[in-house]
Write a protein that holds these residues in place. Structure first.
Motif, PDB file in Angstrom:
ATOM      1  N   LEU A  34       0.868  -1.165   0.000  1.00  0.00           N
ATOM      2  CA  LEU A  34       0.000   0.000   0.000  1.00  0.00           C
ATOM      3  C   LEU A  34       0.909   1.219   0.000  1.00  0.00           C
ATOM      4  O   LEU A  34       1.760   1.352   0.881  1.00  0.00           O
ATOM      5  N   GLY A  35       0.758   2.075  -0.976  1.00  0.00           N
ATOM      6  CA  GLY A  35       1.619   3.243  -1.063  1.00  0.00           C
ATOM      7  C   GLY A  35       3.080   2.886  -1.207  1.00  0.00           C
ATOM      8  O   GLY A  35       3.961   3.642  -0.806  1.00  0.00           O
ATOM      9  N   GLY A  36       3.343   1.700  -1.754  1.00  0.00           N
ATOM     10  CA  GLY A  36       4.712   1.234  -1.937  1.00  0.00           C
ATOM     11  C   GLY A  36       5.309   0.547  -0.726  1.00  0.00           C
ATOM     12  O   GLY A  36       6.455   0.103  -0.760  1.00  0.00           O
ATOM     13  N   HIS A  37       4.542   0.430   0.361  1.00  0.00           N
ATOM     14  CA  HIS A  37       5.027  -0.213   1.588  1.00  0.00           C
ATOM     15  C   HIS A  37       4.366  -1.572   1.766  1.00  0.00           C
ATOM     16  O   HIS A  37       3.145  -1.692   1.638  1.00  0.00           O
ATOM     17  N   MET A  38       5.171  -2.583   2.107  1.00  0.00           N
ATOM     18  CA  MET A  38       4.603  -3.895   2.368  1.00  0.00           C
ATOM     19  C   MET A  38       3.719  -3.839   3.603  1.00  0.00           C
ATOM     20  O   MET A  38       4.084  -3.228   4.596  1.00  0.00           O
ATOM     21  N   SER A  39       2.549  -4.455   3.510  1.00  0.00           N
ATOM     22  CA  SER A  39       1.660  -4.564   4.663  1.00  0.00           C
ATOM     23  C   SER A  39       1.686  -5.993   5.203  1.00  0.00           C
ATOM     24  O   SER A  39       1.943  -6.211   6.384  1.00  0.00           O
ATOM     25  N   VAL A  40       1.446  -6.949   4.330  1.00  0.00           N
ATOM     26  CA  VAL A  40       1.488  -8.378   4.668  1.00  0.00           C
ATOM     27  C   VAL A  40       2.011  -9.131   3.458  1.00  0.00           C
ATOM     28  O   VAL A  40       2.038  -8.604   2.347  1.00  0.00           O
ATOM     29  N   ALA A  41       2.398 -10.383   3.695  1.00  0.00           N
ATOM     30  CA  ALA A  41       2.857 -11.226   2.585  1.00  0.00           C
ATOM     31  C   ALA A  41       2.593 -12.682   2.905  1.00  0.00           C
ATOM     32  O   ALA A  41       2.685 -13.106   4.062  1.00  0.00           O
ATOM     33  N   ALA A  42       2.264 -13.427   1.872  1.00  0.00           N
ATOM     34  CA  ALA A  42       2.262 -14.885   1.967  1.00  0.00           C
ATOM     35  C   ALA A  42       3.740 -15.260   1.825  1.00  0.00           C
ATOM     36  O   ALA A  42       4.332 -15.068   0.762  1.00  0.00           O
ATOM     37  N   SER A  43       4.324 -15.735   2.895  1.00  0.00           N
ATOM     38  CA  SER A  43       5.770 -15.955   2.940  1.00  0.00           C
ATOM     39  C   SER A  43       6.204 -17.170   2.137  1.00  0.00           C
ATOM     40  O   SER A  43       5.515 -18.187   2.106  1.00  0.00           O
ATOM     41  N   GLY A  44       7.351 -17.059   1.537  1.00  0.00           N
ATOM     42  CA  GLY A  44       7.944 -18.181   0.823  1.00  0.00           C
ATOM     43  C   GLY A  44       8.418 -19.270   1.767  1.00  0.00           C
ATOM     44  O   GLY A  44       8.695 -20.389   1.343  1.00  0.00           O
ATOM     45  N   ARG A  45       8.505 -18.962   3.052  1.00  0.00           N
ATOM     46  CA  ARG A  45       8.897 -19.945   4.057  1.00  0.00           C
ATOM     47  C   ARG A  45       7.690 -20.509   4.793  1.00  0.00           C
ATOM     48  O   ARG A  45       7.827 -21.186   5.797  1.00  0.00           O
ATOM     49  N   GLY A  46       6.513 -20.172   4.301  1.00  0.00           N
ATOM     50  CA  GLY A  46       5.278 -20.629   4.932  1.00  0.00           C
ATOM     51  C   GLY A  46       4.748 -19.582   5.890  1.00  0.00           C
ATOM     52  O   GLY A  46       5.496 -18.798   6.464  1.00  0.00           O
ATOM     53  N   GLY A  47       3.458 -19.547   6.044  1.00  0.00           N
ATOM     54  CA  GLY A  47       2.843 -18.608   6.956  1.00  0.00           C
ATOM     55  C   GLY A  47       2.778 -17.197   6.398  1.00  0.00           C
ATOM     56  O   GLY A  47       2.901 -16.966   5.199  1.00  0.00           O
ATOM     57  N   LEU A  48       2.593 -16.281   7.309  1.00  0.00           N
ATOM     58  CA  LEU A  48       2.335 -14.889   6.971  1.00  0.00           C
ATOM     59  C   LEU A  48       3.446 -13.996   7.491  1.00  0.00           C
ATOM     60  O   LEU A  48       3.928 -14.187   8.603  1.00  0.00           O
ATOM     61  N   MET A  49       3.845 -13.031   6.690  1.00  0.00           N
ATOM     62  CA  MET A  49       4.716 -11.956   7.161  1.00  0.00           C
ATOM     63  C   MET A  49       3.830 -10.742   7.353  1.00  0.00           C
ATOM     64  O   MET A  49       2.966 -10.468   6.524  1.00  0.00           O
ATOM     65  N   VAL A  50       4.051 -10.016   8.448  1.00  0.00           N
ATOM     66  CA  VAL A  50       3.246  -8.842   8.751  1.00  0.00           C
ATOM     67  C   VAL A  50       4.163  -7.701   9.140  1.00  0.00           C
ATOM     68  O   VAL A  50       5.088  -7.884   9.941  1.00  0.00           O
ATOM     69  N   ARG A  51       3.875  -6.534   8.617  1.00  0.00           N
ATOM     70  CA  ARG A  51       4.606  -5.334   9.003  1.00  0.00           C
ATOM     71  C   ARG A  51       3.793  -4.628  10.070  1.00  0.00           C
ATOM     72  O   ARG A  51       2.597  -4.401   9.905  1.00  0.00           O
ATOM     73  N   VAL A  52       4.432  -4.306  11.195  1.00  0.00           N
ATOM     74  CA  VAL A  52       3.740  -3.713  12.344  1.00  0.00           C
ATOM     75  C   VAL A  52       4.529  -2.520  12.873  1.00  0.00           C
ATOM     76  O   VAL A  52       5.695  -2.331  12.515  1.00  0.00           O
TER      77      VAL A  52
END
Length: 111
Positions: A34-52
């Motif tokens: 969003l606006g060029g900033h990662m918010s969340v991702a389906a991780s390549g290592r499994g699970g979710l990545m979240v920016r907080v």
């Protein structure tokens, strides 16, 4: 390991009403920006990545399945990985997606 396409689709569904979402392959997964900033991702290592919020990192580590994200052996405040087993339902996934969206929206757009 490739990212979980079902998880990516569920994230996409939760973010359908968010204006300006872009998708980009990052960190071996599929990130939602969003606006060029990662918010969340389906991780390549499994699970979710979240920016907080970086200041919330410690407190959020108490959430089930949440771990500090590490890049090249360095733990990073403001980035979490949530185990796939802890985002298997909409009720589990949605609060994390909302948190990532809120933080990304709080940042000035990259330009």
């Amino acid at each position: 390991m490739a990212y979980d396409e079902d998880l990516a689709n569920r994230i996409r569904e939760l973010m359908a009403d968010e204006p300006g979402v872009t998708e980009m392959r990052m960190f071996g997964g599929l990130a939602f920006l969003l606006g060029g900033h990662m918010s969340v991702a389906a991780s390549g290592r499994g699970g979710l990545m979240v920016r907080v919020e970086p200041e919330e990192t410690e407190a959020l580590l108490g959430e089930p399945g949440a771990q500090r994200f590490e890049m090249r052996g360095r733990a990073m405040d403001g980035w979490l990985r949530v185990d796939a087993e802890r985002v298997g339902t909409r009720a589990e996934l949605e609060p994390w997606v909302r948190r990532g969206v809120a933080y990304a929206r709080s940042l000035p757009p990259k330009g």
